[in-house]
Write an enzyme that holds these catalytic residues in place. Structure first.
Site, PDB file in Angstrom:
ATOM      1  CG  ASP A 407      -1.883   1.246   1.352  1.00 54.54           C
ATOM      2  OD1 ASP A 407      -2.244   1.494   0.251  1.00 54.54           O
ATOM      3  OD2 ASP A 407      -2.384   1.346   2.361  1.00 54.54           O
ATOM      4  CD  GLU A 410      -0.303   5.215  -3.913  1.00 51.47           C
ATOM      5  OE1 GLU A 410       0.244   5.463  -2.913  1.00 51.47           O
ATOM      6  OE2 GLU A 410      -0.896   4.348  -4.062  1.00 51.47           O
ATOM      7  CG  ASP A 484      -8.114   4.707   0.958  1.00 51.96           C
ATOM      8  OD1 ASP A 484      -8.036   3.570   0.837  1.00 51.96           O
ATOM      9  OD2 ASP A 484      -7.356   5.435   1.433  1.00 51.96           O
TER      10      ASP A 484
HETATM   11  C1  GLC Z   1      -4.693   3.408   2.991  1.00 53.32           C
HETATM   12  C2  GLC Z   1      -5.220   2.236   2.323  1.00 53.32           C
HETATM   13  C3  GLC Z   1      -6.285   1.404   3.222  1.00 53.32           C
HETATM   14  C4  GLC Z   1      -5.327   1.000   4.322  1.00 53.32           C
HETATM   15  C5  GLC Z   1      -5.103   2.238   4.909  1.00 53.32           C
HETATM   16  C6  GLC Z   1      -4.272   1.985   6.384  1.00 53.32           C
HETATM   17  O1  GLC Z   1      -5.704   4.283   3.175  1.00 53.32           O
HETATM   18  O2  GLC Z   1      -5.657   2.691   0.741  1.00 53.32           O
HETATM   19  O3  GLC Z   1      -6.617   0.140   2.405  1.00 53.32           O
HETATM   20  O4  GLC Z   1      -6.508   0.361   5.079  1.00 53.32           O
HETATM   21  O5  GLC Z   1      -4.065   3.118   4.204  1.00 53.32           O
HETATM   22  O6  GLC Z   1      -3.116   1.163   6.232  1.00 53.32           O
END
Ligand code: GLC
Length: 786
Positions: A407, A410, A484
């Site tokens: 995650d 980017e 998200d």
């Molecule tokens: C970001 C991700 C989400 C995750 C959060 C905490 O917002 O997109 O899926 O739960 O970070 O790690």
């Protein structure tokens, strides 16, 4: 902020005039034939035209220096030897392969690409290729009134992107995701044009910020980049599936996922303790709801330091993984790229000592604020760093973990620009480039590091990787979820064209957070979303801290029952899904498809954004509004059978269909086959039995490839698979089924039950030429031992 009020459209706020002051690349001065194409000298540089195959041609031009054939890491091939003839007629240059013709007008240079019959693919008219002093490059192509555009990776809005203007710049967008939200987490600078029922593709392999503009001009579209070379490929089609095959020939296809990765996944930001995770697993087991994966979001770590566990919250992760595994459930932890700046933390120490972090040209490390606070970022463009990062995953694999969730790659940074300073340098294996140039591939390279590292650690077992960010080629390493979203009905609706366009962009393993990530979900929404999720390639329920919990039972028994029913349905359909994943692996054809992919001549399908296909014979038409029990469904030519009621619908028209909250409308085309297994609580349990559902219809035919293998190793690359091809031909009162086998894998199921829907007692059934007799058991069935 004033920009958020009507002040934004104050008459004094004149919009900046668009800078159209670009220079054309000029006239052709000389053409030299090369191995696979030609080198064309123009007034402002050299254009290389290189065929990668008969049906793929690349154009490269550097207005600011030497043109190079170097590619981004999206590419997995240099192409193959292709016969190309170069000739000149009436002052026009012509390059031909068996499947493409490239015409060059010389003054000024203008490109036209056609198929051998002269059918136009790409054409430059008044404007062609150009550049600006700012180092921007731009290409204009003619746009026809009948053109439709698909692909572009992960975009909001409807299926057909005609009339849109889209930017590719990997961005962490917590909110909003709406039709005005342009850049999201993925950058796939590629699209498919459908014109009069024929498809072709264009892939701009440029890692800078790129823009695709189908809005600003009526008769032209353009694609441009903030820097780098003009570097694009034209793919001949002529079917959408051909374009996908061609694009994934260049950028790669998915490995066949481990079977457990296509089951149901449960996530939450966060399941915060070992106890909570165990209780969650027990709940699923007690309630008999199938489950294959539980995710550990950022709370599992010690102060959000990757490659650590918080000792208080998770005192014994190894035992946890082992115990859950014994129940058929796997653990997938999140791993973000940001490494906490902490001289007492081993990953930070190793990163500093090994010189693995991204730095400014002056030598100072770039630090940005993410979950752990001030953090450094591994430079994944350096193969040494990728190896290091990959090896670090031993930390997880030693605990029995086989899947990783990447995650914030980017990379996301909590600042104004949402990302790393574009002035930061990347090593790029000794060819240093700025972050401005390589931003869009940061997630892809992290994916490569993680996937390769895990693959090595797992010694022959398939890893699973989930990623938020990516660039073309990301499908080789990871499944993609769409970030998200929110628990809005609108976001459920939006997810359908988004996942379909991801599939059309070479990324077949994709899905949205079922139930919605942020905002409070509710029973009805979760039920309807789970119905959709059961048929999207990636199927995970995930929700955010501070919002309503949305495990299947969170909204009471009424909804739990429905949600359970659809998770079970997913498990029933797994043999079918697995076969479609194999198809994606071999051909690039996505699992979840827009109808236009199968019915490319049918205009009704061109922008159909609220229905989708699973494979080539199933249409899903979900209800995606509250308190609604009816919807219009478009069924293309042929006869379609309601999966639940067996009612037959005539295709080529719209129907008003009723579907109470219990029902997801599913239609199966007559003449085709579905493969079902038993409902089970985890993919860990082998299928002892398989059921094939054949939908009889007079004068119909189809072909279905059932695929199976051990579901966990790479043996399939060495012939350890089974492909059973079922060719169906239905005539009046007769069904002929021809079965052929390929591969040496011996599946757990020894027997296939054949259920013929829509049959009658006088129907004659022939299997490989031999007459068989159906028994009446509700439907007409037959046990076939294979
Ligand atoms: C970001 C991700 C989400 C995750 C959060 C905490 O917002 O997109 O899926 O739960 O970070 O790690």
């Amino acid at each position: 902020m004033l920009e958020d009020t009507s002040f934004a459209i104050h008459p004094g706020q004149k919009k900046q005039m668009k800078d159209t002051n670009y220079k054309d690349i000029g006239n052709v001065l000389e053409v030299v034939k090369t191995d696979n194409g030609a080198s064309v000298k123009t007034e402002s540089g050299t254009l290389f035209i290189k065929f990668y195959r008969d049906d793929i041609v690349r154009f490269v031009f550097n207005p600011f220096g030497e043109t190079t054939l170097k590619s981004s890491p999206a590419l997995i091939t240099d192409g193959e030897k292709t016969e190309v003839s170069v000739s000149e007629k009436n002052g026009e240059i012509l390059l031909t392969s068996a499947k493409l013709q490239v015409y060059l007008d010389k003054s000024p240079l203008r490109i036209t690409v056609t198929d051998p019959d002269g059918r136009l693919l790409v054409k430059e008219g008044a404007k062609g290729m150009g550049y600006k002093e700012s180092k921007e490059i731009i290409c204009f192509k003619e746009m026809h009134p009948e053109d439709h555009f698909y692909g572009f990776g992960e975009k909001t809005g409807f299926l057909d992107k005609r009339g849109e203007k889209m930017t590719m710049w990997n961005s962490d967008v917590y909110a909003p995701h709406n039709p005005e939200t342009d850049s999201l987490y993925q950058s796939i600078p590629y699209f498919m044009t459908l014109r009069n029922g024929f498809a072709h593709g264009v892939f701009l392999d440029n890692t800078f910020k790129t823009t695709f503009d189908f809005r600003s001009e009526e008769a032209n579209y353009s694609f441009s980049a903030e820097g780098g070379q003009i570097n694009y490929y034209v793919m001949a089609g002529p079917t959408p599936k051909d374009v996908l095959e061609q694009y994934t020939y260049l950028t790669g296809r998915i490995p066949i996922p481990p079977k457990w990765a296509i089951g149901y996944h449960q996530s939450r930001y966060s399941y915060e303790t070992e106890q909570e995770v165990r209780e969650l697993a027990n709940n699923f087991i007690e309630k008999g709801i199938p489950l294959d994966v539980i995710y550990l979001d950022i709370h599992y770590m010690d102060g959000y330091r990757v490659f650590t566990f918080d000792k208080e919250r998770f005192p014994n992760p190894k035992q946890l993984v082992e115990d859950l595994r014994a129940q058929g459930i796997r653990i997938v932890p999140i791993v973000d790229p940001g490494v906490k700046e902490d001289p007492e933390y081993y990953i930070y120490q190793e990163g500093i000592r090994g010189d693995f972090f991204c730095k400014y040209i002056e030598g100072n490390i770039y630090f940005g604020d993410v979950w752990p606070g001030n953090s450094a970022f591994p430079d994944f463009t350096n193969s040494k760093v990728r190896r290091w990062w990959g090896e670090k995953h031993k930390f997880y694999s030693d605990l029995g973990i086989e899947g990783i969730w990447n995650d914030m790659n980017e990379p996301a940074v909590f600042n104004e620009t949402k990302s790393m300073d574009v002035k930061v340098m990347h090593d790029n294996d000794g060819d240093p480039r700025t972050h401005r140039e390589l931003h869009n591939i940061y997630g892809l390279m992290m994916g490569e590091a993680t996937y390769s590292g895990m693959k090595k650690q797992l010694r022959g077992n398939r890893p699973f990787l989930l990623t938020r960010a990516g660039y073309s080629g990301v499908q080789r390493y990871a499944a993609v979820w769409t970030g998200d979203n929110r628990s809005f009905w609108e976001h459920l609706q939006m997810s359908i064209p988004m996942i379909m366009n991801l599939g059309l962009s070479g990324i077949p393993f994709a899905g949205a957070d079922v139930g919605g990530f942020a905002h409070d979900s509710n029973g009805e929404l979760l039920a309807r979303w789970t119905q959709v999720g059961a048929f999207t390639p990636y199927f995970r329920n995930h929700s955010a801290l501070g919002f309503a919990r949305q495990e299947p039972w969170s909204f009471g028994e009424k909804y739990e029952k429905i949600i359970k029913r659809y998770i079970e349905l997913r498990y029933k359909w797994l043999p079918h899904f697995y076969s479609l994943f194999a198809e994606a692996h071999y051909t690039g054809t996505p699992v979840m498809r827009p109808l236009m992919m199968e019915y490319q001549k049918d205009e009704n399908t061109y922008n159909l954004s609220d229905q989708f296909m699973v494979g080539d014979n199933v249409i899903i038409a979900p209800i995606m509004q509250p308190a609604v029990q009816h919807r219009a469904v478009y069924l293309p030519e042929g006869n379609w059978v309601d999966y639940w009621t067996e009612e037959v619908y005539k295709g080529g028209k719209h129907h008003l269909v009723r579907a109470d909250l219990n029902t997801l409308p599913i239609f199966v085309k007559q003449g085709s086959i579905l493969a079902h297994g038993p409902v089970k609580r985890s993919t860990e349990i082998k299928n002892e039995k398989l059921t094939l559902h054949l939908y009889y219809g007079e004068y119909t035919s189809s072909s279905f490839k059932l695929y199976d293998d051990d579901g966990s190793t790479f043996e399939y690359e060495q012939g350890g698979y089974l492909i059973k091809t079922f060719d169906v031909k239905c005539e009046k009162d007769q069904i002929s089924l021809t079965i052929s086998n390929e591969g040496r894998y011996k599946p757990a199921w020894k027997e296939i039950e054949l259920v013929v829907h829509g049959a009658h007692e006088n129907i004659a059934l022939f299997i490989n030429g031999e007459e068989k007799y159906l028994q009446k058991k509700g439907d007409y069935t037959l046990k076939v031992t294979l």
